[in-house]
Design a protein around this motif. Structure first.
Motif, PDB file in Angstrom:
ATOM      1  N   GLY A 157       0.889  -1.384   0.017  1.00 17.12           N
ATOM      2  CA  GLY A 157       0.064  -0.195  -0.161  1.00 17.12           C
ATOM      3  C   GLY A 157       0.761   1.174  -0.055  1.00 17.12           C
ATOM      4  O   GLY A 157       1.977   1.148   0.300  1.00 17.12           O
ATOM      5  N   ILE A 158       0.333   2.254  -0.606  1.00 18.90           N
ATOM      6  CA  ILE A 158       1.026   3.825  -0.453  1.00 18.90           C
ATOM      7  C   ILE A 158      -0.162   4.705  -0.301  1.00 18.90           C
ATOM      8  O   ILE A 158      -1.269   4.597  -0.822  1.00 18.90           O
ATOM      9  CB  ILE A 158       1.631   3.855  -1.897  1.00 18.90           C
ATOM     10  CG1 ILE A 158       2.380   5.231  -1.746  1.00 18.90           C
ATOM     11  CG2 ILE A 158       0.593   3.789  -2.797  1.00 18.90           C
ATOM     12  CD1 ILE A 158       3.373   5.425  -3.023  1.00 18.90           C
ATOM     13  N   ALA A 159       0.244   5.788   0.627  1.00 21.33           N
ATOM     14  CA  ALA A 159      -0.768   6.872   0.645  1.00 21.33           C
ATOM     15  C   ALA A 159       0.081   8.074   0.584  1.00 21.33           C
ATOM     16  O   ALA A 159       1.079   8.080   0.794  1.00 21.33           O
ATOM     17  CB  ALA A 159      -1.330   6.672   2.227  1.00 21.33           C
ATOM     18  N   TYR A 160      -0.669   9.126   0.227  1.00 17.45           N
ATOM     19  CA  TYR A 160       0.055  10.451   0.030  1.00 17.45           C
ATOM     20  C   TYR A 160      -0.959  11.520   0.484  1.00 17.45           C
ATOM     21  O   TYR A 160      -2.378  11.506   0.411  1.00 17.45           O
ATOM     22  CB  TYR A 160       0.190  10.749  -1.525  1.00 17.45           C
ATOM     23  CG  TYR A 160       0.605  12.192  -1.745  1.00 17.45           C
ATOM     24  CD1 TYR A 160       1.938  12.446  -1.487  1.00 17.45           C
ATOM     25  CD2 TYR A 160      -0.161  13.099  -2.730  1.00 17.45           C
ATOM     26  CE1 TYR A 160       2.554  13.774  -1.591  1.00 17.45           C
ATOM     27  CE2 TYR A 160       0.366  14.217  -2.800  1.00 17.45           C
ATOM     28  CZ  TYR A 160       1.833  14.396  -2.607  1.00 17.45           C
ATOM     29  OH  TYR A 160       2.263  15.782  -2.896  1.00 17.45           O
ATOM     30  N   ARG A 161      -0.357  12.531   1.047  1.00 14.82           N
ATOM     31  CA  ARG A 161      -1.182  13.734   1.805  1.00 14.82           C
ATOM     32  C   ARG A 161      -1.182  14.868   0.608  1.00 14.82           C
ATOM     33  O   ARG A 161      -0.228  15.465   0.140  1.00 14.82           O
ATOM     34  CB  ARG A 161      -0.366  14.269   3.107  1.00 14.82           C
ATOM     35  CG  ARG A 161      -1.177  15.032   3.847  1.00 14.82           C
ATOM     36  CD  ARG A 161      -0.238  16.022   4.723  1.00 14.82           C
ATOM     37  NE  ARG A 161       0.732  15.016   5.273  1.00 14.82           N
ATOM     38  CZ  ARG A 161       0.721  14.812   6.826  1.00 14.82           C
ATOM     39  NH1 ARG A 161      -0.629  15.025   7.348  1.00 14.82           N
ATOM     40  NH2 ARG A 161       1.442  14.163   7.249  1.00 14.82           N
ATOM     41  N   LEU A 162      -2.380  14.929   0.130  1.00 13.86           N
ATOM     42  CA  LEU A 162      -2.744  15.859  -1.008  1.00 13.86           C
ATOM     43  C   LEU A 162      -2.692  17.211  -0.493  1.00 13.86           C
ATOM     44  O   LEU A 162      -2.025  18.208  -1.190  1.00 13.86           O
ATOM     45  CB  LEU A 162      -4.093  15.947  -1.532  1.00 13.86           C
ATOM     46  CG  LEU A 162      -4.093  14.335  -2.428  1.00 13.86           C
ATOM     47  CD1 LEU A 162      -5.766  14.382  -2.832  1.00 13.86           C
ATOM     48  CD2 LEU A 162      -3.156  14.553  -3.573  1.00 13.86           C
ATOM     49  N   SER A 163      -3.089  17.629   0.783  1.00 12.77           N
ATOM     50  CA  SER A 163      -2.871  19.004   1.438  1.00 12.77           C
ATOM     51  C   SER A 163      -2.767  18.687   3.050  1.00 12.77           C
ATOM     52  O   SER A 163      -2.712  17.677   3.301  1.00 12.77           O
ATOM     53  CB  SER A 163      -4.122  19.646   0.992  1.00 12.77           C
ATOM     54  OG  SER A 163      -5.495  19.214   1.447  1.00 12.77           O
ATOM     55  N   LYS A 164      -2.960  19.871   3.792  1.00 13.34           N
ATOM     56  CA  LYS A 164      -3.080  19.822   5.160  1.00 13.34           C
ATOM     57  C   LYS A 164      -3.799  18.824   5.713  1.00 13.34           C
ATOM     58  O   LYS A 164      -3.657  18.242   6.871  1.00 13.34           O
ATOM     59  CB  LYS A 164      -3.120  21.336   5.747  1.00 13.34           C
ATOM     60  CG  LYS A 164      -3.132  21.478   7.267  1.00 13.34           C
ATOM     61  CD  LYS A 164      -3.572  22.784   7.494  1.00 13.34           C
ATOM     62  CE  LYS A 164      -2.505  23.493   7.565  1.00 13.34           C
ATOM     63  NZ  LYS A 164      -2.591  24.881   8.227  1.00 13.34           N
ATOM     64  N   HIS A 165      -5.181  18.730   5.094  1.00 14.10           N
ATOM     65  CA  HIS A 165      -6.317  17.966   5.859  1.00 14.10           C
ATOM     66  C   HIS A 165      -6.620  16.846   4.755  1.00 14.10           C
ATOM     67  O   HIS A 165      -7.656  15.880   5.376  1.00 14.10           O
ATOM     68  CB  HIS A 165      -7.524  19.061   6.010  1.00 14.10           C
ATOM     69  CG  HIS A 165      -7.355  20.074   6.913  1.00 14.10           C
ATOM     70  ND1 HIS A 165      -6.994  19.910   8.161  1.00 14.10           N
ATOM     71  CD2 HIS A 165      -7.113  21.474   6.461  1.00 14.10           C
ATOM     72  CE1 HIS A 165      -6.864  21.095   8.640  1.00 14.10           C
ATOM     73  NE2 HIS A 165      -6.999  21.781   7.673  1.00 14.10           N
ATOM     74  N   LEU A 166      -6.158  16.540   3.687  1.00 16.44           N
ATOM     75  CA  LEU A 166      -6.937  15.762   2.794  1.00 16.44           C
ATOM     76  C   LEU A 166      -5.574  14.649   2.323  1.00 16.44           C
ATOM     77  O   LEU A 166      -4.543  14.942   1.999  1.00 16.44           O
ATOM     78  CB  LEU A 166      -7.306  16.104   1.699  1.00 16.44           C
ATOM     79  CG  LEU A 166      -8.185  15.368   0.738  1.00 16.44           C
ATOM     80  CD1 LEU A 166      -9.321  14.720   1.256  1.00 16.44           C
ATOM     81  CD2 LEU A 166      -8.619  16.166  -0.681  1.00 16.44           C
ATOM     82  N   GLY A 167      -5.897  13.337   2.368  1.00 20.96           N
ATOM     83  CA  GLY A 167      -5.017  12.264   1.889  1.00 20.96           C
ATOM     84  C   GLY A 167      -5.706  11.280   1.267  1.00 20.96           C
ATOM     85  O   GLY A 167      -6.973  10.865   1.441  1.00 20.96           O
ATOM     86  N   VAL A 168      -4.977  10.580   0.453  1.00 20.06           N
ATOM     87  CA  VAL A 168      -5.460   9.259  -0.485  1.00 20.06           C
ATOM     88  C   VAL A 168      -4.629   8.295  -0.455  1.00 20.06           C
ATOM     89  O   VAL A 168      -3.334   8.393  -0.116  1.00 20.06           O
ATOM     90  CB  VAL A 168      -5.660   9.940  -1.896  1.00 20.06           C
ATOM     91  CG1 VAL A 168      -6.684  11.026  -2.089  1.00 20.06           C
ATOM     92  CG2 VAL A 168      -4.364  10.342  -2.569  1.00 20.06           C
TER      93      VAL A 168
END
Length: 619
Positions: A157-168
């Protein structure tokens, strides 16, 4: 925040709309024939004890089985040495679970999560032992042998923080099933979204998307699941003294391929960061309802943390009790304020009755800096101030890739500690000095050290929220100020550093005056045809008045009390009316002269800000 929430809701609703159509189509094509049924069995004793309502919370290593976006927001609350709310983050989290399922079947899981700044990676593996049965012939007689079945599912699995409050996040799996030596393989994937705000979290995920499992002539779909969830930390509404305790309630809506959506609800109370009590309920399901659980947190909390979780989930239909046990080991601490808003930000506590200390009184206690630095593997060193105006001086060793100035992810924990120290003095001016070893030319190293110091400043502004107005212009000294011999690898390592100088509150004009001209650059100005000559010094520079000389046209600036880091330099230019810039250092008179050779008479303006002077030449 409203825009992020709007985006999160649109993405979550789109995911559920797509899921509804996909499940409806699958149900119409092959109703009731989903394969890989073992994937429906919940992972994690903590999650099972909360009724599997975990999509919106998703704050530990089991998030990859509920909402893979959650691993980028993992962290646990604590108070720092000053009493401020902090989030303890870890470089590694290892998980293991054992679930004694029905009869002689059991479920096992191991996983590893590694957060890396805005990214996080995870590895995991499920092994489901479905037990064995005695074989019989066509007449129903025992043959003396038995047949076994098992399933194995490795995942990445991999996850990324798109912004201060949002992750995918996304998790991919390979499915392998063995039934009486007949095998089948397939692939599946989960995708997730998590919006993490100050007082609530909302998430959505789509699970088990992918290929079918086929045994002989029978092909079964993966058990697709679509989840939406919310988590509300109730103690985020009370005062900071409750920070070591948490009470969170969660709720999920789950939409499975059998077209029977249902709700899960759960809650968790953590007392004194030691004991957790959990409960949950899975509504509208055939075999599960009430769930209970507990957890214990052990360890010295500064180097590692061991969490032991247990869940009890009775299956009334078959009159059996299910027991799950999970172990979670976290190590490699990254202690510091999160680079985003904390996972469960508490509002400020009421002012205590004792008088509030002034910033000067706080800064008079250097042990606070020592507590933050701690045992930092020599990456941060506190050194003696060089003037009465300085509060603290730090040597920070930041490793950069060869000939690069980008901040590497493994250096971020060190810079988080620097940011934590700088927040102790929010009204102080900050000076960053870059230094290199002696490999390469002196002029090149000055530029490289300046770029690296600037990169550190930009990172602290962006990720640690240090005000830009508090920074003086960075200075690059290159190899000119070694603290160890450059003849050895150890000495060169010591010389590659960034020095952080924090001045006492209110000190700005009293920051040390410039004594050295570090760099001169010629660049295009904001107005068409204009040219800027930017000069960077090692301290505050006083405004100087240029004067012009005719035949040929020249513009001259004398800098008294300042010597250049180089004896002389000529910088050619094709910009505007500037032909070249000559810099000459005069040690006998203790001044430096900068001469601009012009092609025609031009107007000019001198601007000075902190330790940088800019001469603007208009067309």
């Amino acid at each position: 925040m409203k825009q992020i929430l709007r985006i999160a809701l649109i993405m979550a609703l789109s995911m559920f709309a797509w899921g509804s159509v996909s499940i409806a189509v699958a149900a119409e094509d092959d109703a009731g024939t989903d394969g890989a049924a073992f994937m429906k069995v919940a992972l994690g004793a903590r999650q099972a004890g909360m009724g599997e309502a975990f999509t919106g919370l998703a704050d530990d290593g089991y998030a990859i089985q509920y909402n893979p976006a959650g691993i980028v927001f993992m962290g646990r609350w604590r108070l720092d040495a000053v009493g401020n709310p902090m989030v303890r983050k870890w470089n590694w989290e290892f998980t293991f679970m054992r679930n004694q399922w029905m009869d002689d079947t059991n479920q096992n899981y191991v996983g590893l999560v590694h957060p890396m700044g805005d990214w996080a990676l995870s590895l995991g593996a499920i092994y489901f032992d479905e037990g064995s049965v005695d074989e019989r012939d066509r007449m129903g007689n025992l043959t003396g042998s038995s047949a076994s079945a098992y399933d194995a599912v490795p995942s990445l699995g991999i996850a990324y923080r798109l912004s201060k409050h949002l992750g995918v996040g996304v998790t991919g799996r390979m499915l392998y099933s063995n039934i009486a030596d007949e095998t089948a393989t397939g692939f599946s994937a989960d995708v997730g979204l998590l919006a993490n705000f100050e007082t609530f979290m909302i998430g959505a995920s789509a699970q088990n998307l992918g290929s079918t499992l086929q045994f002989l002539e029978q092909s079964d779909n993966n058990p697709m699941v679509f989840r939406g969830g919310i988590a509300i930390p109730l103690l985020s509404w009370v005062s900071q003294p409750a920070l070591k305790s948490d009470l969170v309630i969660t709720s999920d809506i789950v939409y499975r391929q059998d077209n029977k959506p249902y709700f899960n609800v759960g809650g968790e109370y953590v007392w004194n960061d030691l004991l957790a009590l959990r409960g949950g309920y899975k509504a509208q399901t055939d075999i599960e309802g009430l769930t209970l659980g507990a957890g214990f947190m052990l360890g010295d909390r500064d180097n590692y943390e061991l969490q032991i979780d247990y869940a009890y989930a009775p299956l009334d239909v078959i009159q059996e009790d299910m027991h799950r046990v999970s172990l979670t080991l976290r190590f490699g601490p990254q202690l510091g304020k999160t680079r985003t808003a904390p996972i469960m930000t508490r509002p400020p506590a009421p002012a205590p009755p004792a008088p509030v200390k002034s910033e000067r009184e706080i800064l008079a206690q250097p042990e606070r800096v020592e507590d933050i630095v701690g045992t930092d593997d020599e990456s941060i060193e506190i050194v003696a101030p060089e003037s009465a105006e300085e509060w603290i001086r730090l040597r920070v060793r930041i490793n950069f890739d060869f000939d690069k100035s980008d901040i590497r992810p493994d250096m971020e924990p060190t810079l988080q500690k620097v940011g934590e120290i700088l927040r102790l003095a929010p009204n102080s001016m900050i000076q960053l000095e870059g230094h290199t070893d002696a490999i390469g030319s002196e002029a090149y190293n000055i530029g490289l050290s300046y770029r690296r110091a600037t990169s550190v400043m930009d990172w602290l502004i962006k990720h640690e929220q240090i005000a830009k107005k508090n920074f003086l212009k960075p200075v690059g000294y290159g190899e000119t100020r070694p603290i160890a011999p450059n003849s050895t690898a150890e000495g060169r390592w010591m010389n590659r550093r960034v020095v952080v100088i924090v001045y006492n509150p209110g000190v700005k004009n009293n920051v040390k005056p410039a004594t050295e001209l570090k760099d001169v650059q010629v660049r295009s100005g904001a107005l068409g045809g204009s040219v800027e000559v930017a000069m960077t010094f090692d301290g505050m520079i006083q405004p100087q008045t240029p004067f012009s000389l005719p035949n040929p046209e020249r513009l001259v600036i004398d800098l008294p009390g300042v010597l250049a880091a180089f004896e002389s330099k000529t910088i050619p230019s094709t910009l505007g009316a500037v032909q070249q810039v000559r810099v000459m250092s005069h040690q006998e008179g203790n001044f430096t002269r900068v001469v601009l050779d012009l092609t025609k008479p031009s107007s000019y303006e001198m601007k000075v800000e902190d330790n940088q002077a800019i001469l603007l030449i208009s067309p």
